[in-house]
Scaffold this motif. Structure first.
Motif, short mmCIF file in Angstrom:
data_model
loop_
_atom_site.label_atom_id
_atom_site.label_comp_id
_atom_site.label_asym_id
_atom_site.label_seq_id
_atom_site.Cartn_x
_atom_site.Cartn_y
_atom_site.Cartn_z
N GLU A 1 0.85 -1.19 0.00
CA GLU A 1 0.00 0.00 0.00
C GLU A 1 0.89 1.24 0.00
O GLU A 1 1.89 1.28 0.71
CB GLU A 1 -0.89 0.03 1.26
CG GLU A 1 -1.89 -1.10 1.35
CD GLU A 1 -3.03 -0.96 0.36
OE1 GLU A 1 -3.13 0.09 -0.29
OE2 GLU A 1 -3.83 -1.92 0.24
N VAL A 2 0.50 2.25 -0.78
CA VAL A 2 1.26 3.51 -0.81
C VAL A 2 0.48 4.55 -0.02
O VAL A 2 -0.72 4.75 -0.23
CB VAL A 2 1.48 3.98 -2.25
CG1 VAL A 2 2.18 5.32 -2.28
CG2 VAL A 2 2.26 2.94 -3.02
N GLU A 3 1.13 5.20 0.92
CA GLU A 3 0.48 6.24 1.71
C GLU A 3 1.30 7.52 1.61
O GLU A 3 2.51 7.46 1.44
CB GLU A 3 0.36 5.80 3.18
CG GLU A 3 -0.44 4.51 3.34
CD GLU A 3 -0.62 4.11 4.79
OE1 GLU A 3 -0.19 4.85 5.69
OE2 GLU A 3 -1.21 3.03 5.02
N THR A 4 0.62 8.66 1.72
CA THR A 4 1.32 9.94 1.64
C THR A 4 0.90 10.81 2.81
O THR A 4 -0.29 10.96 3.09
CB THR A 4 0.99 10.68 0.32
OG1 THR A 4 1.29 9.80 -0.76
CG2 THR A 4 1.80 11.95 0.18
N TYR A 5 1.87 11.34 3.51
CA TYR A 5 1.59 12.26 4.61
C TYR A 5 2.39 13.53 4.35
O TYR A 5 3.62 13.54 4.48
CB TYR A 5 1.98 11.64 5.95
CG TYR A 5 1.20 10.39 6.26
CD1 TYR A 5 0.00 10.45 6.95
CD2 TYR A 5 1.66 9.14 5.82
CE1 TYR A 5 -0.73 9.31 7.22
CE2 TYR A 5 0.94 7.99 6.09
CZ TYR A 5 -0.25 8.07 6.77
OH TYR A 5 -0.98 6.93 7.04
N THR B 1 6.01 10.22 0.95
CA THR B 1 5.33 9.04 0.44
C THR B 1 6.03 7.80 0.98
O THR B 1 7.26 7.73 0.97
CB THR B 1 5.34 9.06 -1.09
OG1 THR B 1 4.70 10.26 -1.52
CG2 THR B 1 4.60 7.86 -1.65
N VAL B 2 5.25 6.88 1.48
CA VAL B 2 5.83 5.65 2.02
C VAL B 2 5.12 4.45 1.43
O VAL B 2 3.95 4.51 1.06
CB VAL B 2 5.72 5.60 3.57
CG1 VAL B 2 6.51 6.72 4.20
CG2 VAL B 2 4.28 5.65 4.02
N LYS B 3 5.86 3.36 1.34
CA LYS B 3 5.27 2.08 0.99
C LYS B 3 5.14 1.30 2.28
O LYS B 3 6.12 1.14 3.01
CB LYS B 3 6.17 1.31 0.02
CG LYS B 3 5.80 1.53 -1.42
CD LYS B 3 6.44 0.51 -2.31
CE LYS B 3 7.95 0.74 -2.43
NZ LYS B 3 8.55 0.13 -3.62
N VAL B 4 3.94 0.87 2.59
CA VAL B 4 3.75 0.14 3.84
C VAL B 4 4.01 -1.34 3.57
O VAL B 4 3.15 -2.03 3.02
CB VAL B 4 2.35 0.37 4.41
CG1 VAL B 4 2.18 -0.34 5.74
CG2 VAL B 4 2.11 1.86 4.59
N GLY B 5 5.22 -1.78 3.91
CA GLY B 5 5.62 -3.15 3.61
C GLY B 5 4.95 -4.16 4.51
O GLY B 5 4.58 -5.25 4.09
#
Lengths: 457, 117
Positions: free
Chosen positions: B42-46, B50-54
Motif C-alpha cells: 500500500e502507498v500512503e502519503t503524509y 510518500t511511504v510504501k507500507v511493507g
C-alpha cells in the motif's frame, strides 16, 4: 407574509425601540449597528466550528478504518460547498428572483459590500449564511459513510448545495413561496435538517447498504470523539440559533437560552428511555439525544417560550429514539441516523413550533394560542422541502453515477476507505513503512471504472 | 491434540469467528500483529512524504483442538478468511505435547474440550 426573515423577526420581536430593524419598502435607510455586527461576527465563527464538530461526532461513530474518510467528508464541505456558495449559491438563495429561486444578480459576490443588510454588513450576512450551507451538506455524509467513494461524494454535495439547498433557502428565507405562506422556521428546521435528511435517505438508498450492514457488528471506534463532537455542536448551535436573530437583541437571548433548555429536556428523556429499555444510560445515547434536541429546537428557538422549549425538547426525544431502533431492523443503512436525528427531529420540531408558538415570545401564535391552521402550514413546508430535496437528490446521484462510480468496490470497503480513497490511516504506528524516494513514482491503486448503469438498491 | 495457528486479514476476522462458532469451536486467542505475505504494498502519503507500507496489519489466531476438530477448524478458517487475493494468510498446524486447563487441572484432550459455562 411577503417580508424577509430579517424584517419578520424584527416585527416578531415587537421591539418598537428598534425601528431600524424593520427595513422594507417604506422603512428608513438601513444602517450598520456595531453591537449587532459584533454579535454576528462571533456567530459566524461559532457556526463555522459546527462542521469540524460534526466531523468528530461522525468520525467517532464509524470503524477505525474509515475514520479519516468520514471526518474529511465534513471538512471537505468547508472547501467545495463554501466556494460554490460564493460563486453561485448565495445569489440563487438570496437574489430577488421569483418565488421559487433567486437570480444571478450577485454571482461571484457582485455588489456584496459592507453596506447594511438589516443591521449588519451585507458581506457578513453572506458569510453567516455560508456556514449554514456548509454544515447542511456535510450532514448528508452520515448516511453514506464507509462505502461511498470520496470523489463522487464531493461532486454530489457541491451540486446539491446549488440545485437543492439554494432554492430551498430562497423559499423560506429569500422571500420565496414558503415564507409567503407564514411557515415558521427560525433557524432552519426545514432548510437545514429536513432538507439534509431527505437527501440522506435517498443517498443511503441509491448507494446501498454497507456489505457488513446487518451481518457483522460494526461498533463506534472512538466514543469520546462522539461526545467531543456533540459538545462542540451544542456550543456552535448558540451561533446557529442565537445568530438567526441577526442582531444582539432580546430575540437572540430568547433563541440562545431556548437552545440551551430544549436539548437538556431531550437529554433527560433520552437517558430515561435508555434506562428503561436496557438498564443503562449510554454515552452514544447522550450524544445522540442532545443533538436531536438541538435539531428540534432549531425551527422553534425564536417563537416559543423557555418552558415551551423544555416541553418541545422532551417530546422530541420519543419519535427519534424509536426511529433509530426501527431503522436497525431494516435494510436502510442510514449509517449514522441522519434521518432519525435530523429528519424525524426536524419534522417534529417544525410541527411543535406550530403547536407551541407563543405571541408573547416572538409574536406568532400557534395551536395552543389559537392559530390552529399553523400546524398545517408547518406540515406543508416540511413536506415540500422533503419532497423536492429527495427527488432532486435522486436525480443528481443517478447523474453522477454515470460519470464516476458512487460506490467503493468490495475490496475498498473491506480494507477501509481511508486507505482506498485517501492513502492514509488514522491510527498507524508507522512500523514497516519504507520511504519512497521523491524521484521514484509510486504505483497508486487504479480507480474503478463507472458501471454502465448504476445499481439501485 | 493440535495447535492451529492462523494468520488472516483483520477485516476477515468477523467472518472467521462466525464460521468457527458455527463449527462449535469457541476457545481461541487472537493477537493483532504485522506481517507480509507477498501482497502489493500500500502507498500512503503524509504531507509530501510518500511511504510504501511493507508490513500489513494481520490477526493471528491460536486455537488448541482435539484431533476430531482439526479439519473442521481449518475449513472454517479458510471459508471465513479467503478473498482470493494475495495476502489472505496462512494456517499452520502444530503438534502439541501437553495441555493443562488451569481452572480444573484437566489435561490434554479433556482440557481442550469445551464445557458448558
Amino acid at each position: 407574509m411577503r417580508v424577509s426573515r430579517l424584517s419578520r423577526l424584527a416585527l416578531a420581536a415587537g421591539l418598537a425601540i428598534l425601528p431600524r430593524l424593520a427595513f422594507g419598502q417604506d422603512a428608513p435607510p438601513a444602517e450598520v449597528v456595531p453591537a449587532d455586527t459584533a454579535f454576528m461576527l462571533v456567530a459566524l465563527a461559532l457556526v463555522m466550528l459546527m462542521t469540524p464538530a460534526l466531523a468528530f461526532f461522525y468520525g467517532g461513530l464509524v470503524r477505525a478504518k474509515n475514520a479519516l474518510n468520514t471526518m474529511t467528508m465534513s471538512f471537505a464541505s468547508l472547501g467545495v460547498v463554501l466556494v460554490a456558495w460564493a460563486v453561485l449559491g448565495y445569489t440563487l438563495a438570496f437574489g430577488p428572483g421569483n418565488a421559487v429561486v433567486g437570480d444571478f444578480s450577485m454571482a461571484l459576490l457582485r455588489g456584496i459590500g459592507l453596506e447594511a443588510k438589516g443591521t449588519i454588513p451585507h458581506l457578513l450576512f453572506f458569510g453567516y449564511q455560508g456556514t449554514f450551507v456548509v454544515i447542511t451538506a456535510a450532514l448528508i455524509s452520515g448516511a453514506v459513510v464507509e462505502r461511498m467513494r470520496f470523489p463522487a461524494y464531493l461532486l454530489f454535495i457541491t451540486l446539491w448545495s446549488l440545485v437543492v439547498y439554494a432554492p430551498v433557502a430562497h423559499w423560506v428565507w429569500g422571500g420565496g413561496w414558503l415564507s409567503g405562506l407564514g411557515a415558521l422556521d427560525f433557524a432552519g428546521g426545514a432548510v437545514v435538517h429536513v432538507n439534509a435528511a431527505a437527501a440522506a435517505l435517498v443517498a443511503a438508498l441509491v448507494v446501498g447498504p454497507r456489505r457488513d450492514y446487518g451481518r457483522r457488528a460494526m461498533l463506534p471506534h472512538h466514543v469520546p470523539f462522539v461526545l467531543l463532537g456533540a459538545g462542540l455542536l451544542w456550543f456552535g448551535w448558540f451561533g446557529f440559533n442565537g445568530g438567526s436573530a441577526l442582531g444582539a437583541s432580546g430575540l437572540a437571548a430568547q433563541a440562545s437560552v431556548n437552545t440551551f433548555l430544549a436539548p437538556a429536556a431531550t437529554l433527560v428523556v433520552w437517558m430515561l428511555l435508555d434506562l428503561k429499555r436496557t438498564g443503562t444510560v449510554t454515552a452514544v445515547g447522550v450524544a445522540t439525544g442532545l443533538v436531536v434536541g438541538l435539531v428540534a429546537v432549531t425551527p422553534a428557538a425564536g417563537f416559543v417560550s423557555p418552558m415551551g422549549a423544555l416541553a418541545l425538547g422532551a417530546v422530541a426525544a420519543f419519535p427519534s429514539y424509536f426511529a433509530i431502533l426501527l431503522r436497525t431492523r431494516t435494510r436502510l443503512d442510514d449509517s449514522l441516523d441522519v434521518v432519525a436525528a435530523h429528519g424525524v427531529g426536524g419534522v417534529v420540531g417544525a410541527l411543535l413550533t406550530g403547536v407551541l408558538a407563543d405571541p408573547a415570545w416572538g409574536g406568532q401564535a400557534g395551536l395552543l394560542t389559537g392559530d390552529a391552521a399553523r400546524v398545517g402550514v408547518q406540515a406543508l413546508s416540511v413536506a415540500a422541502v422533503a419532497l423536492y430535496s429527495g427527488l432532486v437528490s435522486f436525480g443528481l446521484l443517478k447523474l453522477i453515477g454515470f460519470v464516476t462510480p458512487l460506490r467503493a468496490t468490495d475490496k475498498m470497503e473491506r480494507v477501509g476507505i481511508d486507505l482506498a480513497d485517501h492513502g492514509e490511516e488514522a491510527y498507524t504506528h508507522g512500523e514497516g513503512a519504507v520511504l519512497v524516494h521523491p524521484d521514484e513514482t509510486p504505483v497508486f491503486a487504479a480507480a474503478p471504472v463507472p458501471a454502465a448503469s448504476p445499481s439501485l438498491a | 491434540m493440535k495447535l492451529i495457528k492462523a494468520i488472516i486479514r483483520p477485516e476477515q476476522l468477523g467472518d472467521v469467528l462466525a464460521h468457527l462458532y458455527r463449527a462449535d469451536i469457541q476457545g481461541l486467542t487472537i493477537t493483532r500483529c504485522d506481517g507480509h505475505g507477498g501482497e502489493h504494498d500500500e502507498v500512503e502519503t503524509y504531507r509530501g512524504t510518500t511511504v510504501k507500507v511493507g508490513l500489513q496489519e494481520k490477526v493471528m489466531l491460536d486455537i488448541g483442538v482435539s484431533e476430531s476438530f482439526v479439519e473442521a477448524c481449518i475449513e472454517a478458517i479458510v471459508a471465513g478468511a479467503r478473498t482470493g487475493e494475495v495476502g489472505d494468510g496462512k494456517i499452520f498446524v502444530l503438534p502439541v505435547e501437553r495441555v493443562v486447563r488451569i481452572r480444573t487441572g484437566e489435561t490434554d484432550t479433556a482440557a481442550v474440550t469445551p464445557v458448558a459455562a
